[in-house]
Scaffold this active site. Structure first.
Site, PDB file in Angstrom:
ATOM      1  N   SER A 168       2.977  -2.369  10.429  1.00 24.81           N
ATOM      2  CA  SER A 168       4.444  -2.276  10.479  1.00 24.81           C
ATOM      3  C   SER A 168       5.109  -3.637  10.288  1.00 24.81           C
ATOM      4  O   SER A 168       5.964  -4.053  11.074  1.00 24.81           O
ATOM      5  CB  SER A 168       4.905  -1.626  11.794  1.00 24.81           C
ATOM      6  OG  SER A 168       4.509  -0.272  11.847  1.00 24.81           O
TER       7      SER A 168
ATOM      8  N   HIS B 155      -9.532   1.321   4.933  1.00 26.39           N
ATOM      9  CA  HIS B 155      -8.278   1.538   5.651  1.00 26.39           C
ATOM     10  C   HIS B 155      -8.509   2.514   6.789  1.00 26.39           C
ATOM     11  O   HIS B 155      -9.308   3.443   6.691  1.00 26.39           O
ATOM     12  CB  HIS B 155      -7.207   2.067   4.687  1.00 26.39           C
ATOM     13  CG  HIS B 155      -5.826   2.009   5.265  1.00 26.39           C
ATOM     14  ND1 HIS B 155      -5.352   2.944   6.156  1.00 26.39           N
ATOM     15  CD2 HIS B 155      -4.824   1.112   5.087  1.00 26.39           C
ATOM     16  CE1 HIS B 155      -4.116   2.633   6.499  1.00 26.39           C
ATOM     17  NE2 HIS B 155      -3.768   1.519   5.858  1.00 26.39           N
TER      18      HIS B 155
ATOM     19  N   GLY C 182       2.818   2.800  11.072  1.00 23.03           N
ATOM     20  CA  GLY C 182       3.733   3.923  10.942  1.00 23.03           C
ATOM     21  C   GLY C 182       4.355   4.383  12.243  1.00 23.03           C
ATOM     22  O   GLY C 182       5.023   5.409  12.292  1.00 23.03           O
TER      23      GLY C 182
ATOM     24  N   ASN D 154       0.879  -1.178   0.000  1.00 22.43           N
ATOM     25  CA  ASN D 154       0.000   0.000   0.000  1.00 22.43           C
ATOM     26  C   ASN D 154       0.910   1.220   0.000  1.00 22.43           C
ATOM     27  O   ASN D 154       1.482   1.588   1.018  1.00 22.43           O
ATOM     28  CB  ASN D 154      -0.901  -0.016   1.241  1.00 22.43           C
ATOM     29  CG  ASN D 154      -1.738   1.241   1.364  1.00 22.43           C
ATOM     30  OD1 ASN D 154      -1.889   2.001   0.408  1.00 22.43           O
ATOM     31  ND2 ASN D 154      -2.284   1.468   2.547  1.00 22.43           N
TER      32      ASN D 154
ATOM     33  N   GLU E  51      -5.393  -4.530  10.729  1.00 25.85           N
ATOM     34  CA  GLU E  51      -4.385  -3.505  10.969  1.00 25.85           C
ATOM     35  C   GLU E  51      -4.571  -2.929  12.376  1.00 25.85           C
ATOM     36  O   GLU E  51      -5.497  -2.152  12.597  1.00 25.85           O
ATOM     37  CB  GLU E  51      -4.451  -2.402   9.914  1.00 25.85           C
ATOM     38  CG  GLU E  51      -5.850  -1.987   9.470  1.00 25.85           C
ATOM     39  CD  GLU E  51      -5.867  -0.686   8.705  1.00 25.85           C
ATOM     40  OE1 GLU E  51      -4.812  -0.287   8.188  1.00 25.85           O
ATOM     41  OE2 GLU E  51      -6.929  -0.059   8.651  1.00 25.85           O
TER      42      GLU E  51
ATOM     43  N   LYS F  52       0.183   4.311  -0.366  1.00 24.00           N
ATOM     44  CA  LYS F  52      -0.422   5.509   0.229  1.00 24.00           C
ATOM     45  C   LYS F  52      -0.142   6.736  -0.659  1.00 24.00           C
ATOM     46  O   LYS F  52      -0.060   6.596  -1.882  1.00 24.00           O
ATOM     47  CB  LYS F  52       0.053   5.689   1.670  1.00 24.00           C
ATOM     48  CG  LYS F  52      -0.181   4.428   2.514  1.00 24.00           C
ATOM     49  CD  LYS F  52       0.022   4.639   3.994  1.00 24.00           C
ATOM     50  CE  LYS F  52      -0.215   3.344   4.743  1.00 24.00           C
ATOM     51  NZ  LYS F  52      -0.135   3.517   6.200  1.00 24.00           N
TER      52      LYS F  52
ATOM     53  N   GLU G 272      -6.926   4.939   7.833  1.00 26.52           N
ATOM     54  CA  GLU G 272      -6.707   6.348   7.484  1.00 26.52           C
ATOM     55  C   GLU G 272      -7.929   6.926   6.775  1.00 26.52           C
ATOM     56  O   GLU G 272      -8.265   8.113   6.959  1.00 26.52           O
ATOM     57  CB  GLU G 272      -5.438   6.475   6.631  1.00 26.52           C
ATOM     58  CG  GLU G 272      -4.186   6.190   7.443  1.00 26.52           C
ATOM     59  CD  GLU G 272      -2.989   5.734   6.620  1.00 26.52           C
ATOM     60  OE1 GLU G 272      -1.971   5.406   7.236  1.00 26.52           O
ATOM     61  OE2 GLU G 272      -3.090   5.687   5.374  1.00 26.52           O
TER      62      GLU G 272
END
Length: 251
Positions: free
Chosen positions: A214, A96, A174, A9, A168, A11, A98
């Site tokens: 991660s 996701h 991150g 991904n 996730e 991003k 985000e």
């Protein structure tokens, strides 16, 4: 048998030239590897068609990072599932963390996106996961179960079986923190049981569940050794071909 999958991904990273170069590097690296998993790169909308021209679809799958919850119309800035398909992509990341956090994506919105993706023969990589507070207060299993039920359980067993899920732990994205392989296994086994209770053992056993927090070459082998971890949805490490291939070869 469910598939092992490693999906990158990207991003909001790489210019078009950088992205095409990275895709070429991954594609070239896969020529010299007998990958024990399916490999996918999910790239920005602007990159989809150019990247499709430089990769071997038999070796490397291509996906978008999102799609719209409408078919077409006056939705400035949106990209529909049919537009994604027209570029040559066959996967799309949906839900996701985000997107949920920054763009307010709800279960109702995600239902629409999943349905439109499936109608256009895209394979959704559907993301679920808890934030740090939910992990620490012990509600994390309930949170993930609700995310699955609220957005996906209107699907028929046939349609659900076309999904890939990605767990996730939001607190590990991150941040450099990673769920331990035992924490990942606990959640993946739980997710599989939630699916089994709704759709039966066969659907549950055939659903690929990826780990998306991660994952790096240094921890991928231990994570992928767990019986219910079927691969990874890779963020930062997918932006370097060597690092990404280090995860691909962890199987």
């Amino acid at each position: 048998m469910r598939k092992n999958i490693v999906a990158g991904n990207w991003k909001m990273n790489t210019t078009l030239n950088e992205g095409v170069g990275l895709a070429k590097d991954v594609n070239e690296a896969l020529k010299n590897v007998d990958a024990k998993c399916d490999v996918v790169i999910c790239v920005p909308f602007t990159h989809l068609y150019p990247v499709a021209q430089v990769i071997d679809p038999a070796k490397l799958g291509l996906g978008a990072e999102n799609c719209a919850d409408h078919t077409k119309g006056a939705y400035t800035g949106e990209v529909s599932a049919s537009m994604v398909v027209s570029t040559g992509a066959t996967y799309v990341i949906l839900g996701h963390s985000e997107r949920r956090q920054y763009y307010g994506e709800t279960a109702e919105i995600l239902k629409q996106k999943v349905n439109l993706a499936l109608e256009n023969n895209l394979t959704p990589i559907f993301c679920i996961g808890e934030v740090l507070e939910q992990r620490e207060n012990g509600t994390y299993l309930d949170v993930v179960k609700a995310q699955i039920e609220d957005a996906l359980f209107d699907l028929s067993a046939e349609d659900f079986s076309k999904l890939v899920l990605a767990y996730e732990p939001v607190w590990a994205i991150g941040t450099g923190k990673t769920a331990t392989d035992d924490q990942a296994q606990e959640m993946h086994a739980f997710i599989r049981k939630v699916i089994e209770d709704k759709y039966g053992k066969e659907v549950a056993e055939n659903t690929s569940i990826l780990y998306g927090g991660s994952c790096k070459p240094s921890n991928a082998k231990a994570l992928f050794a767990k019986p219910d971890v079927d691969g990874g949805l890779i963020g930062g490490a997918s932006l370097d071909a060597e690092s990404f291939m280090g995860i691909v070869t962890a199987f």
